[in-house]
Design a protein around this motif. Structure first.
Motif, mmCIF file in Angstrom:
data_model
loop_
_atom_site.group_PDB
_atom_site.id
_atom_site.type_symbol
_atom_site.label_atom_id
_atom_site.label_comp_id
_atom_site.label_asym_id
_atom_site.label_seq_id
_atom_site.Cartn_x
_atom_site.Cartn_y
_atom_site.Cartn_z
ATOM 1 N N THR A 148 0.821 -1.213 0.000
ATOM 2 C CA THR A 148 0.000 0.000 0.000
ATOM 3 C C THR A 148 0.853 1.261 0.000
ATOM 4 O O THR A 148 0.639 2.178 -0.798
ATOM 5 N N VAL A 171 0.847 3.782 -3.205
ATOM 6 C CA VAL A 171 0.405 5.170 -3.129
ATOM 7 C C VAL A 171 1.557 6.111 -3.430
ATOM 8 O O VAL A 171 1.387 7.137 -4.096
ATOM 9 N N SER A 184 1.966 6.919 -7.046
ATOM 10 C CA SER A 184 1.024 7.906 -7.563
ATOM 11 C C SER A 184 1.327 9.306 -7.052
ATOM 12 O O SER A 184 1.126 10.287 -7.764
ATOM 13 N N TRP A 202 -2.016 -0.939 -5.912
ATOM 14 C CA TRP A 202 -3.109 -0.123 -5.377
ATOM 15 C C TRP A 202 -4.218 -0.976 -4.771
ATOM 16 O O TRP A 202 -5.034 -0.476 -4.000
ATOM 17 N N SER A 247 -6.388 10.272 -2.611
ATOM 18 C CA SER A 247 -5.708 8.973 -2.699
ATOM 19 C C SER A 247 -4.858 8.735 -1.448
ATOM 20 O O SER A 247 -4.917 7.668 -0.826
#
Length: 504
Positions: free
Chosen positions: A198, A202, A205, A331, A426
């Motif tokens: 995770t 993240v 991104s 993701w 996000s």
């Protein structure tokens, strides 16, 4: 703000932090060495495991629709009397903002134009290349990524809301490995893997978002487009999303998601009616049909004979399709866990239809308007330079296109704001989910824990920018996604075993 009473799972937290710390320290000591290792790992995964990503992710799509239309489609993700906590529009806004976010703006123009100007199957910059480019883009952003999210979300929501287990991925495997192993080293290792995947997922991104915002700041305000500025962007947005994260799902994430959906919709409307409207609508319908007609072939196409690689000039399948599948898998833990959190009370069939079909259609509309407009401009006048700019720097694609519109500055500024809010939602969702995972499944993790994970995630993103930007992001996706993909297969087996006890 008052701290809640959830406890921290120290074993899982410490193990996760140590895994991340190794990467951060190594990057600080020798970024060049880390970059060299990334290059070798990238080639290794492409050459040896690319086929497994295509096979497994395709099976996720089949599984989702198969279970939705089976006799178990009426089973609720919760108790039989539970009703959905959020309205359908609010639910969709939150899952879409968490699930796609930054990537849509980053690749909205860049990917269709890239495939149009450097196509794997057709001659460059032709009408056929344009049609193939949109079909390929739909494939990369359609059912397959949402199936990755839906698998984790459905299994976790079923385990937590219906079976009453803690909201942790390890408990999904309880029907397969037993409670003692879930509570022991095996379960702790699974939850640690989920947290690490995770955080890195993240962070990739956040790195993309920072690059996009930095490019926008450079074009609009003349601010230098450097790694240092990108890292400063990460710092500023980190403060904003931590503020949002500690305000809770009902306030921060919900408000930002709804706001961003309105802004994104407004941008789409402006582009649709200021661009080649009829062309875009035709392109959307044609591309949906093209996608539906070729989805099975695309799902299993590996370019075994090397024809596409020779035509494109590089390992196209690995750099695009296999990378995307790896990226979506990184993701999957946090998007899946977040969607699970907001999906209580929905039936499996309702959940699958909402989590796969609706987002796929919205992604298709987005790319048809953004990418379709750019392709139309390139076909009409190649001198507009969108394709050339994209090949030099993919972060510039959308801004170069906006330069040719009367409200170019406003559109560019609007897209930057959307990126920033997607950035926040996000990361906001991720810090909440990691907080849950590291608190023994408590749905109300400590604010201090969410702040800590937010800072760590942003630090990883900054390190990725220091070690090669997009290439580093791609490599990390491969390294952390592969073991999680294998874990997802076992999770499905455990879920099916548990589902067999349902009376339907």
């Amino acid at each position: 703000m008052k701290e809640n009473a959830s406890s921290i799972d120290k074993g899982v937290t410490i193990a996760s932090v140590l895994c991340c710390a190794v990467f951060i320290v190594a990057t600080l000591i020798s970024p060049d060495a880390v970059k060299g290792l990334f290059d070798k790992l990238f080639k290794f995964f492409i050459d040896n495991f690319g086929w497994s990503y295509l096979l497994v992710v395709a099976s996720f799509v089949v599984f989702c629709f198969g279970i939705a239309f089976s006799k178990f489609g009426s089973v609720k993700l919760g108790k039989d009397e539970d009703e959905p906590e959020f309205s359908l529009p609010a639910w969709f806004s939150m899952l879409f903002a968490a699930g796609m976010g930054i990537g849509l703006v980053f690749w909205g123009v860049a990917e269709p134009v890239y495939h149009f100007a450097g196509p794997p199957f057709a001659e460059a910059k032709t009408a056929q290349a344009g049609a193939d480019a949109m079909r390929t883009t739909f494939f990369h952003w359609g059912l397959h990524p949402w199936a990755c999210y839906a698998v984790v979300a459905m299994l976790l929501a079923y385990s937590h809301f219906r079976k009453g287990n803690p909201c942790q991925l390890s408990w999904i495997l309880e029907p397969l490995i037993g409670k003692e192993r879930v509570k022991g080293l095996m379960g702790r290792s699974i939850d640690t893997l989920a947290i690490v995947v995770t955080l890195f997922g993240v962070a990739t991104s956040l790195g993309l978002g920072a690059m996009q915002v930095c490019t926008g700041l450079s074009k609009l305000f003349g601010i230098p487009n450097t790694v240092t500025v990108s890292i400063l962007v990460i710092v500023v947005v980190t403060v904003l999303y931590i503020i949002s994260a500690v305000s809770g799902v009902d306030k921060g994430i919900k408000l930002l998601s709804n706001t961003n959906m309105i802004m994104a919709f407004g941008l789409l409307v402006l582009m649709l009616f200021n661009g080649p409207t009829v062309y875009i609508l035709k392109f959307l319908i044609e591309s949906l049909g093209n996608y539906a007609q070729n989805i099975i072939w695309l799902s299993f196409f590996m370019d075994t004979t090397g024809g596409v690689a020779k035509h494109a000039g590089y390992e196209w399948i690995g750099a695009w399709t296999v990378f995307y599948w790896a990226w979506w898998l990184t993701w999957a833990p946090f998007v899946g866990a977040f969607i699970a959190r907001i999906s209580k009370g929905r039936t499996i069939k309702e959940f699958v239809m909402g989590a796969l079909l609706a987002p796929t259609l919205l992604c298709a509309i987005w790319f048809s308007i953004m990418g379709g407009t750019a392709i139309h401009m390139e076909l009409a006048d190649p001198s507009v330079g969108i394709a050339d700019a994209t090949f030099k720097d993919v972060t510039t694609a959308i801004f170069v296109m906006f330069d040719h519109f009367p409200m170019g500055f406003f559109l560019s500024l609007m897209s930057m704001i959307i990126v920033c809010i997607f950035f926040i939602t996000s990361a906001d969702s991720a810090t909440y989910v990691v907080g849950v995972m590291s608190s023994g499944g408590d749905l109300n993790p400590k604010n201090s824990l969410k702040i800590f994970w937010g800072l760590l995630c942003s630090t990883i993103a900054a390190m990725l920018l220091l070690t090669g930007g997009l290439k580093a992001i791609q490599t990390v996706s491969f390294v952390v996604s592969f073991p999680f993909m294998i874990l997802m297969v076992f999770m499905i087996v455990a879920f099916l075993r548990s589902l067999a006890s349902e009376r339907v």
